[in-house]
Design a protein around this motif. Sequence first.
Motif, mmCIF file in Angstrom:
data_model
loop_
_atom_site.group_PDB
_atom_site.id
_atom_site.type_symbol
_atom_site.label_atom_id
_atom_site.label_comp_id
_atom_site.label_asym_id
_atom_site.label_seq_id
_atom_site.Cartn_x
_atom_site.Cartn_y
_atom_site.Cartn_z
ATOM 1 N N VAL A 96 0.866 -1.171 0.000
ATOM 2 C CA VAL A 96 0.000 0.000 0.000
ATOM 3 C C VAL A 96 0.907 1.227 0.000
ATOM 4 N N LEU A 97 0.716 2.099 -0.974
ATOM 5 C CA LEU A 97 1.604 3.267 -1.081
ATOM 6 C C LEU A 97 1.160 4.390 -0.154
ATOM 7 N N PRO A 98 2.127 5.088 0.455
ATOM 8 C CA PRO A 98 1.789 6.283 1.230
ATOM 9 C C PRO A 98 1.106 7.319 0.337
ATOM 10 N N ARG A 99 0.301 8.158 0.975
ATOM 11 C CA ARG A 99 -0.492 9.123 0.209
ATOM 12 C C ARG A 99 0.324 10.361 -0.137
ATOM 13 N N VAL A 100 1.530 10.157 -0.619
ATOM 14 C CA VAL A 100 2.387 11.314 -0.917
ATOM 15 C C VAL A 100 2.819 11.365 -2.379
ATOM 16 N N LEU A 101 2.455 10.364 -3.159
ATOM 17 C CA LEU A 101 2.915 10.339 -4.544
ATOM 18 C C LEU A 101 1.870 10.928 -5.479
ATOM 19 N N SER A 102 2.332 11.564 -6.547
ATOM 20 C CA SER A 102 1.420 12.057 -7.571
ATOM 21 C C SER A 102 0.972 10.859 -8.415
ATOM 22 N N LEU A 103 -0.080 11.064 -9.222
ATOM 23 C CA LEU A 103 -0.557 9.966 -10.080
ATOM 24 C C LEU A 103 0.546 9.485 -11.010
ATOM 25 N N ALA A 104 1.314 10.427 -11.552
ATOM 26 C CA ALA A 104 2.405 10.031 -12.448
ATOM 27 C C ALA A 104 3.437 9.203 -11.691
ATOM 28 N N GLN A 105 3.695 9.589 -10.443
ATOM 29 C CA GLN A 105 4.667 8.832 -9.649
ATOM 30 C C GLN A 105 4.122 7.457 -9.284
ATOM 31 N N VAL A 106 2.833 7.390 -8.992
ATOM 32 C CA VAL A 106 2.209 6.084 -8.716
ATOM 33 C C VAL A 106 2.376 5.182 -9.933
ATOM 34 N N ALA A 107 2.096 5.737 -11.121
ATOM 35 C CA ALA A 107 2.192 4.939 -12.344
ATOM 36 C C ALA A 107 3.617 4.435 -12.540
ATOM 37 N N GLN A 108 4.570 5.288 -12.218
ATOM 38 C CA GLN A 108 5.969 4.898 -12.358
ATOM 39 C C GLN A 108 6.337 3.761 -11.398
ATOM 40 N N VAL A 109 5.840 3.845 -10.172
ATOM 41 C CA VAL A 109 6.102 2.775 -9.199
ATOM 42 C C VAL A 109 5.481 1.473 -9.701
ATOM 43 N N VAL A 110 4.208 1.564 -10.114
ATOM 44 C CA VAL A 110 3.508 0.351 -10.559
ATOM 45 C C VAL A 110 4.256 -0.295 -11.725
ATOM 46 N N ALA A 111 4.716 0.530 -12.664
ATOM 47 C CA ALA A 111 5.348 -0.003 -13.876
ATOM 48 C C ALA A 111 6.549 -0.881 -13.548
ATOM 49 N N GLN A 112 7.258 -0.563 -12.470
ATOM 50 C CA GLN A 112 8.468 -1.342 -12.173
ATOM 51 C C GLN A 112 8.372 -2.084 -10.854
ATOM 52 N N SER A 113 7.186 -2.116 -10.280
ATOM 53 C CA SER A 113 7.053 -2.745 -8.971
ATOM 54 C C SER A 113 7.087 -4.263 -9.072
ATOM 55 N N PRO A 114 7.809 -4.898 -8.162
ATOM 56 C CA PRO A 114 7.803 -6.360 -8.127
ATOM 57 C C PRO A 114 6.591 -6.923 -7.380
ATOM 58 N N VAL A 115 5.745 -6.051 -6.847
ATOM 59 C CA VAL A 115 4.572 -6.504 -6.086
ATOM 60 C C VAL A 115 3.328 -5.760 -6.570
ATOM 61 N N GLU A 116 2.162 -6.288 -6.231
ATOM 62 C CA GLU A 116 0.909 -5.588 -6.543
ATOM 63 C C GLU A 116 0.849 -4.273 -5.767
ATOM 64 N N ILE A 117 0.194 -3.297 -6.352
ATOM 65 C CA ILE A 117 0.094 -1.991 -5.695
ATOM 66 C C ILE A 117 -1.359 -1.676 -5.341
ATOM 67 N N GLU A 118 -1.509 -1.290 -4.079
ATOM 68 C CA GLU A 118 -2.813 -0.840 -3.588
ATOM 69 C C GLU A 118 -2.655 0.631 -3.208
ATOM 70 N N VAL A 119 -3.628 1.454 -3.567
ATOM 71 C CA VAL A 119 -3.528 2.867 -3.195
ATOM 72 C C VAL A 119 -4.799 3.312 -2.474
ATOM 73 N N PHE A 120 -4.658 4.337 -1.685
ATOM 74 C CA PHE A 120 -5.824 4.907 -1.022
ATOM 75 C C PHE A 120 -6.655 5.693 -2.031
ATOM 76 N N GLY A 121 -7.942 5.421 -2.029
ATOM 77 C CA GLY A 121 -8.842 6.127 -2.930
ATOM 78 C C GLY A 121 -9.674 7.163 -2.219
ATOM 79 N N PHE A 122 -9.964 6.899 -0.959
ATOM 80 C CA PHE A 122 -10.891 7.775 -0.245
ATOM 81 C C PHE A 122 -10.687 7.663 1.267
ATOM 82 N N GLY A 123 -10.884 8.782 1.939
ATOM 83 C CA GLY A 123 -10.863 8.780 3.397
ATOM 84 C C GLY A 123 -10.013 9.905 3.945
ATOM 85 N N SER A 124 -9.708 9.841 5.224
ATOM 86 C CA SER A 124 -8.874 10.853 5.848
ATOM 87 C C SER A 124 -7.563 10.967 5.099
ATOM 88 N N LEU A 125 -7.055 12.158 5.054
ATOM 89 C CA LEU A 125 -5.835 12.397 4.304
ATOM 90 C C LEU A 125 -4.658 12.572 5.242
#
Lengths: 331, 307
Positions: free
Chosen positions: A139-168
């Motif tokens: 689960v990624l911390p809520r500090v990355l931009s969408l472009a950065q999330v995409a970059q992590v996912v593209a090279q991640s060796p694991v599945e990526i879960e992100v926060f979609g909604f809730g306290s920030l």
Amino acid sequence: MELVCPAGNLPSLKAAVDQGADAVYVGFRDATNARNFEGLNFDERAMREGIAYVRRHRRRIFIALNTYPQPAGWPAWARAVDQAADLGADALIAADIGVLDYAADRHPDLALHLSVQGSATSYEALRFYRENFGVRRAVLPRVLSLAQVAQVVAQSPVEIEVFGFGSLCVMVEGRCVLSSYVAGQSPNTHGCCSPAVAVQWRETRRGLETRLGDVLVDVVGTGEHAGYPTLCKGRYLVSGATYYAIEEPTSLNTLDRLPELATAGVTAIKIEGRQRSPAYVRQVTGVWRAAIDACRRNPAGYRPDAEWLRVLSRVSEGQQTTLGAYHRPWQ
Amino acid sequence: MTVTETMIRARRPRLALGPVPYYWPRNELFAFYRAVARSPADIVYLGEPICAKNSSFRHEDWLAVGEELVDAGKEVVLSSLALIEAESELKALRRLCENGRFRVEANDMAAVSLLAGKGEFIAGPYVNIYNPRTLAALARRGLKRWVLPVELSRATLSAMQEERPAGVETEVLAFGRLPLALSARCFTARHHNLPKDDCQSRCLDYPDGLLLSTQEQEPFLALNGIQTQSARTYSLLGELDDIRALGVEVVRILPQWRHTPRILEVFADALARGPGAEQAQAELVSYMPAGPCDGYWQGRPGISWHA
């Protein structure tokens, strides 16, 4: 994309499952998880019942054990890992290297997810958890931009879960000790941020004062909404100006960016809020189920329904929502 | 074993200077490290731990200053950036980890990932090591020194020391504004209503961070770009005998805009002769922008002070 929903108790768990969550995440009733609030979470009996309910509906259940045990607490955390494995959790969500090491060693069949509290913000960090403990999802911390999330996912060796909604969380989770600085307990050590025991509300001539420990977090005038005194969402004085110097009391909402998250290859969307009511879980899960289904059917034509946004805004902290770091200019 | 016997056995801790977390002008950084070269610091951590946009020093500048400090008899360590977000930051991190000259302090798990299994490394205060199992897992992968996370107490440290793997050194933060949080958001840019991508290097105006007070005018935090620090300065000057008895090998002083060489001298004196003097304590307090704190060490809220 999978929908992963919070459950702080059995009614919330059932509400999440009934409204179409693919998975729920829960914690034991102690400091082993990052939402350790009075009256919240599952004892062993409730956990068994919850797991049975999830199984009956062919969904999955993840047990969060995502605080950082210190030497004195270690036996309790190790026991909680064993218990999660024995109960048949579909995954353990952990942050601490020692806990991951123990779980990987003792329970090699138990799937491990790296908690947001693990603070991994790059695929390079994720590689460490994959190679050393066989972590399958993070689960990624809520500090990355969408472009950065995409970059992590593209090279991640694991599945990526992100926060979609809730306290920030404006700070990098797992690396913020503001709460213990003021109140002696932090998400890392006690599973709580701004512990209720240290909160004070006081009506004064200036307005309603909210404090954590001895620190004045905000003064709220009549007609203003008084939020919970989370330290990063207070109004402070900096160079003569009084303002929300760190962050406004807003919630995260990425509903209108769902297609981008899907395109980026995000495996799962997580909803924050194990401390929230079953009604919150029911409403939010229902909206996100509908949204993810709509996005899956027709990503190009996807638009968030106005009613969904109304429902989400009613349950949002501060009644406002933001894209947070996903929207680069916010940073 | 009595405390005194342990103390006799325990060697005097070495004195380390942490990396500069602030954005200081290039010429000031050179001057600072010239003074550090003459100071009693045994170990100097160099590099940029907070802001990837700090352009005062390039990688080559750090290496050059490192060589000068080695010539002055210091152990030099390169500290990595604490929050890695962009590919460009990973690239810089790889270059740092593969520098081939100096040991590296990992301040993030990406750095640990790059360093693990490839020789010796140090885990800085931004890496969460809260229990002996974590310490052992990292020691198997090359960890040679770890820094106690700021929120952990003496009691936890004591228990950690008992189970610490052989060959791993312990370092404890003993002086400085506490690093409390990291964010993607730059609070200094926010204060100036500037986007982070166009921050105009405003942190240059706040060499000790930008003071944040409560609405009651109580100094509370210091905003340092994406980092949030305590306004108060953590000080364990009075605990040095205890720290030594716990078998801690290194105590760390964090840089501040002024008085750092003198602060290093005060600690060096205290380590050599014992901290007894109230005078030394009072002198240190006079260098603190907003007074002292030591609550974390005592197992209490970090903001509190034992006195």
